[in-house]
Write an enzyme that holds these catalytic residues in place. Structure first.
Site, PDB file in Angstrom:
ATOM      1  N   ASN A 100     -26.857 -12.632 -44.810  1.00 36.18           N
ATOM      2  CA  ASN A 100     -25.708 -11.487 -44.339  1.00 36.18           C
ATOM      3  C   ASN A 100     -24.309 -12.164 -43.968  1.00 36.18           C
ATOM      4  O   ASN A 100     -24.430 -13.107 -43.608  1.00 36.18           O
ATOM      5  CB  ASN A 100     -26.104 -10.731 -43.298  1.00 36.18           C
ATOM      6  CG  ASN A 100     -27.482 -10.086 -43.684  1.00 36.18           C
ATOM      7  OD1 ASN A 100     -27.668  -9.894 -44.822  1.00 36.18           O
ATOM      8  ND2 ASN A 100     -28.201  -9.507 -42.746  1.00 36.18           N
ATOM      9  N   VAL A 101     -23.425 -11.360 -44.256  1.00 32.61           N
ATOM     10  CA  VAL A 101     -21.986 -11.806 -43.981  1.00 32.61           C
ATOM     11  C   VAL A 101     -21.461 -11.360 -42.800  1.00 32.61           C
ATOM     12  O   VAL A 101     -20.400 -11.278 -42.347  1.00 32.61           O
ATOM     13  CB  VAL A 101     -21.028 -11.948 -45.440  1.00 32.61           C
ATOM     14  CG1 VAL A 101     -21.617 -12.730 -46.465  1.00 32.61           C
ATOM     15  CG2 VAL A 101     -20.962 -10.331 -45.558  1.00 32.61           C
ATOM     16  N   HIS A 114     -24.092 -17.357 -47.041  1.00 30.06           N
ATOM     17  CA  HIS A 114     -23.038 -16.792 -47.768  1.00 30.06           C
ATOM     18  C   HIS A 114     -21.566 -16.471 -47.117  1.00 30.06           C
ATOM     19  O   HIS A 114     -20.927 -15.604 -47.516  1.00 30.06           O
ATOM     20  CB  HIS A 114     -23.692 -15.325 -48.320  1.00 30.06           C
ATOM     21  CG  HIS A 114     -24.615 -15.567 -49.402  1.00 30.06           C
ATOM     22  ND1 HIS A 114     -25.631 -14.528 -49.784  1.00 30.06           N
ATOM     23  CD2 HIS A 114     -25.184 -16.612 -50.157  1.00 30.06           C
ATOM     24  CE1 HIS A 114     -26.368 -14.846 -50.583  1.00 30.06           C
ATOM     25  NE2 HIS A 114     -26.329 -16.162 -50.787  1.00 30.06           N
ATOM     26  N   CYS A 122      -6.614 -19.189 -46.934  1.00 31.23           N
ATOM     27  CA  CYS A 122      -5.698 -19.107 -48.183  1.00 31.23           C
ATOM     28  C   CYS A 122      -6.313 -19.876 -49.531  1.00 31.23           C
ATOM     29  O   CYS A 122      -6.734 -21.077 -49.289  1.00 31.23           O
ATOM     30  CB  CYS A 122      -4.467 -19.680 -47.913  1.00 31.23           C
ATOM     31  SG  CYS A 122      -3.277 -19.666 -49.200  1.00 31.23           S
ATOM     32  N   CYS A 125      -3.272 -22.957 -49.801  1.00 31.07           N
ATOM     33  CA  CYS A 125      -2.970 -23.952 -48.800  1.00 31.07           C
ATOM     34  C   CYS A 125      -4.211 -24.299 -47.739  1.00 31.07           C
ATOM     35  O   CYS A 125      -4.115 -25.315 -46.950  1.00 31.07           O
ATOM     36  CB  CYS A 125      -1.810 -23.893 -47.972  1.00 31.07           C
ATOM     37  SG  CYS A 125      -1.809 -22.443 -46.959  1.00 31.07           S
ATOM     38  N   CYS A 143      -0.714 -15.208 -48.269  1.00 29.33           N
ATOM     39  CA  CYS A 143      -0.432 -16.270 -47.473  1.00 29.33           C
ATOM     40  C   CYS A 143       1.135 -16.351 -47.539  1.00 29.33           C
ATOM     41  O   CYS A 143       1.678 -16.165 -48.291  1.00 29.33           O
ATOM     42  CB  CYS A 143      -1.305 -17.373 -47.732  1.00 29.33           C
ATOM     43  SG  CYS A 143      -0.815 -19.077 -46.632  1.00 29.33           S
ATOM     44  N   GLY A 182     -36.126  -8.193 -44.719  1.00 25.45           N
ATOM     45  CA  GLY A 182     -35.202  -7.482 -45.435  1.00 25.45           C
ATOM     46  C   GLY A 182     -34.305  -8.116 -46.441  1.00 25.45           C
ATOM     47  O   GLY A 182     -33.238  -7.973 -46.622  1.00 25.45           O
ATOM     48  N   THR A 183     -35.078  -8.825 -47.141  1.00 27.88           N
ATOM     49  CA  THR A 183     -34.219  -9.301 -48.371  1.00 27.88           C
ATOM     50  C   THR A 183     -35.244  -9.018 -49.608  1.00 27.88           C
ATOM     51  O   THR A 183     -36.252  -9.112 -49.628  1.00 27.88           O
ATOM     52  CB  THR A 183     -34.085 -10.897 -48.447  1.00 27.88           C
ATOM     53  OG1 THR A 183     -33.404 -11.386 -49.852  1.00 27.88           O
ATOM     54  CG2 THR A 183     -35.131 -11.711 -48.035  1.00 27.88           C
TER      55      THR A 183
HETATM   56  P1  NAD Z   1     -30.461  -6.488 -51.000  1.00 29.80           P
HETATM   57  O1  NAD Z   1     -29.574  -5.518 -50.787  1.00 29.80           O
HETATM   58  O2  NAD Z   1     -30.665  -7.157 -52.520  1.00 29.80           O
HETATM   59  O3  NAD Z   1     -31.957  -6.258 -50.361  1.00 29.80           O
HETATM   60  C1  NAD Z   1     -32.190  -5.214 -49.262  1.00 29.80           C
HETATM   61  C2  NAD Z   1     -33.454  -5.409 -48.834  1.00 29.80           C
HETATM   62  O4  NAD Z   1     -33.724  -4.901 -47.671  1.00 29.80           O
HETATM   63  C3  NAD Z   1     -34.520  -4.333 -49.853  1.00 29.80           C
HETATM   64  O5  NAD Z   1     -35.385  -5.262 -50.285  1.00 29.80           O
HETATM   65  C4  NAD Z   1     -34.908  -3.375 -49.143  1.00 29.80           C
HETATM   66  O6  NAD Z   1     -36.240  -3.025 -49.439  1.00 29.80           O
HETATM   67  C5  NAD Z   1     -34.893  -4.214 -47.728  1.00 29.80           C
HETATM   68  N1  NAD Z   1     -34.694  -3.090 -46.526  1.00 29.80           N
HETATM   69  C6  NAD Z   1     -33.957  -2.123 -46.648  1.00 29.80           C
HETATM   70  N2  NAD Z   1     -34.027  -1.506 -45.179  1.00 29.80           N
HETATM   71  C7  NAD Z   1     -34.765  -2.370 -44.433  1.00 29.80           C
HETATM   72  C8  NAD Z   1     -35.295  -2.218 -43.199  1.00 29.80           C
HETATM   73  N3  NAD Z   1     -34.920  -1.300 -42.176  1.00 29.80           N
HETATM   74  N4  NAD Z   1     -36.241  -3.372 -42.656  1.00 29.80           N
HETATM   75  C9  NAD Z   1     -36.582  -4.098 -43.321  1.00 29.80           C
HETATM   76  N5  NAD Z   1     -36.245  -4.037 -44.898  1.00 29.80           N
HETATM   77  C10 NAD Z   1     -35.219  -3.341 -45.269  1.00 29.80           C
HETATM   78  O7  NAD Z   1     -30.100  -7.666 -49.760  1.00 29.80           O
HETATM   79  P2  NAD Z   1     -30.246  -9.311 -49.993  1.00 29.80           P
HETATM   80  O8  NAD Z   1     -31.761  -9.682 -50.525  1.00 29.80           O
HETATM   81  O9  NAD Z   1     -29.657  -9.802 -48.837  1.00 29.80           O
HETATM   82  O10 NAD Z   1     -29.263  -9.892 -51.157  1.00 29.80           O
HETATM   83  C11 NAD Z   1     -28.166  -9.410 -51.375  1.00 29.80           C
HETATM   84  C12 NAD Z   1     -26.854 -10.088 -51.021  1.00 29.80           C
HETATM   85  O11 NAD Z   1     -26.482  -8.866 -50.476  1.00 29.80           O
HETATM   86  C13 NAD Z   1     -26.657 -11.039 -50.216  1.00 29.80           C
HETATM   87  O12 NAD Z   1     -26.062 -12.175 -50.775  1.00 29.80           O
HETATM   88  C14 NAD Z   1     -25.882 -10.502 -48.919  1.00 29.80           C
HETATM   89  O13 NAD Z   1     -24.792 -11.643 -48.802  1.00 29.80           O
HETATM   90  C15 NAD Z   1     -25.359  -9.451 -49.291  1.00 29.80           C
HETATM   91  N6  NAD Z   1     -24.969  -8.487 -48.397  1.00 29.80           N
HETATM   92  C16 NAD Z   1     -24.997  -8.682 -47.103  1.00 29.80           C
HETATM   93  C17 NAD Z   1     -24.720  -7.456 -46.113  1.00 29.80           C
HETATM   94  C18 NAD Z   1     -24.604  -7.770 -44.728  1.00 29.80           C
HETATM   95  O14 NAD Z   1     -23.914  -8.864 -44.456  1.00 29.80           O
HETATM   96  N7  NAD Z   1     -25.006  -7.052 -43.897  1.00 29.80           N
HETATM   97  C19 NAD Z   1     -24.640  -6.284 -46.496  1.00 29.80           C
HETATM   98  C20 NAD Z   1     -25.174  -5.895 -48.051  1.00 29.80           C
HETATM   99  C21 NAD Z   1     -24.987  -7.071 -49.120  1.00 29.80           C
HETATM  100 ZN    ZN Z   2      -1.492 -20.568 -47.850  1.00 34.09          ZN
END
Ligand code: NAD
Ligand code: ZN
Length: 241
Positions: A100-101, A114, A122, A125, A143, A182-183
């Site tokens: 997550n970001v 990520h 920028c 620079c 920038c 949650g991935t």
């Molecule tokens: P993904 O969106 O591919 O998958 C999300 C997963 O979470 C799914 O498998 C889903 O079933 C599960 N899920 C949904 N709600 C849930 C809950 N309440 N509890 C448990 N599981 C739950 O996400 P990913 O695998 O992280 O991959 C993709 C990319 O998404 C990453 O590169 C990430 O940087 C980016 N991303 C980040 C954010 C953030 O920072 N919050 C938001 C969207 C995408």
């Molecule tokens: Zn710059």
């Protein structure tokens, strides 16, 4: 034995626990995931908005997605799942590796695979910025030097930082228990970390709402419940055991 009891025992019997989290961890904070129902990819084609080549071609277009994500993330707060992970440090959790970001994890060690959307820099620079300064349709994305600014996140088609990845690898190979939360476990190289843990002798437990490529394969246990609900239950039971 219930899955909750199995997880409780796994946590209880592990000295070093690492959590690997994805977008599902933050859904209960109001942040849309990428894939699945309500996911951002229903509205945005990743190749068109979040690929490094798309950004190079049409940065303004990519900034539409960045601004949308930033606005959603800036309103969000850690949910009970994030809070439980902080308290789980008293029971052996040593670090959180996240895709997550959003910066919502407040653990002592958080490895952001990520990047973090709050920060920007920028492309010319290298000057550091805060993304908030570029949010708002009318704002310039340039920038002072004239080059384009971008958020400090890994775009599709870009490699991860070597130092961040090697730390994630090290943590994954040295834990007794990895909680994969949650991935969808399809984005590489993050999706390989559970395998690294498993091959090093660690138990792997996934918390998700649906099956993933880890289910019935790499995961020793899969629990299909919301992260923000199951993690506080585990913590509560640990405290009373
Ligand atoms: P993904 O969106 O591919 O998958 C999300 C997963 O979470 C799914 O498998 C889903 O079933 C599960 N899920 C949904 N709600 C849930 C809950 N309440 N509890 C448990 N599981 C739950 O996400 P990913 O695998 O992280 O991959 C993709 C990319 O998404 C990453 O590169 C990430 O940087 C980016 N991303 C980040 C954010 C953030 O920072 N919050 C938001 C969207 C995408
Ligand atoms: Zn710059």
């Amino acid at each position: 034995m219930s899955v909750t009891k199995k997880l409780l025992d796994a946590v209880d019997n592990s000295e070093t626990i690492v959590a690997l989290t994805g977008a599902g961890m933050s859904v209960e904070s109001g942040i849309a995931p990428f894939r699945g129902k309500g996911g951002l990819w229903e509205k945005f084609d990743p190749e068109e908005y979040a690929h490094v080549n798309a950004f190079k071609r049409e940065p303004e277009k990519s900034w539409m997605l960045f601004r949308l994500q930033y606005n959603e993330i800036s309103k969000a707060r850690p949910n009970p799942g994030h809070e439980a992970l902080v308290k789980l440090e008293e029971h052996g959790l040593s670090a959180v590796i996240t895709q997550n970001v959003d910066g919502l994890h407040k653990n002592k060690e958080v490895v952001e695979l990520h990047g973090n959307i709050q920060r920007a820099y920028c492309t010319g620079c290298n000057m550091d910025y805060n993304t908030v300064d570029f949010v708002g349709k009318e704002k310039s994305i340039n920038c002072k030097c004239g080059a384009v600014v971008r958020p400090d996140v890994v775009l599709f088609g870009e490699p991860l930082s070597n130092s961040v990845l090697s730390r994630a690898w090290e943590l994954s190979s040295r834990c007794d228990l990895m909680l994969v939360i949650g991935t969808s476990a399809v984005v590489q190289p993050a999706a390989s970390l559970p395998l690294v843990a498993k091959n090093s002798g660690s138990m792997v437990v996934e918390l998700n709402l649906e099956h993933t490529p880890l289910t019935n394969r790499i995961a020793d246990l899969s629990i299909f419940k919301k992260a923000g609900e199951i993690l506080p239950v585990i913590l509560d039971r640990l405290r009373h055991s």
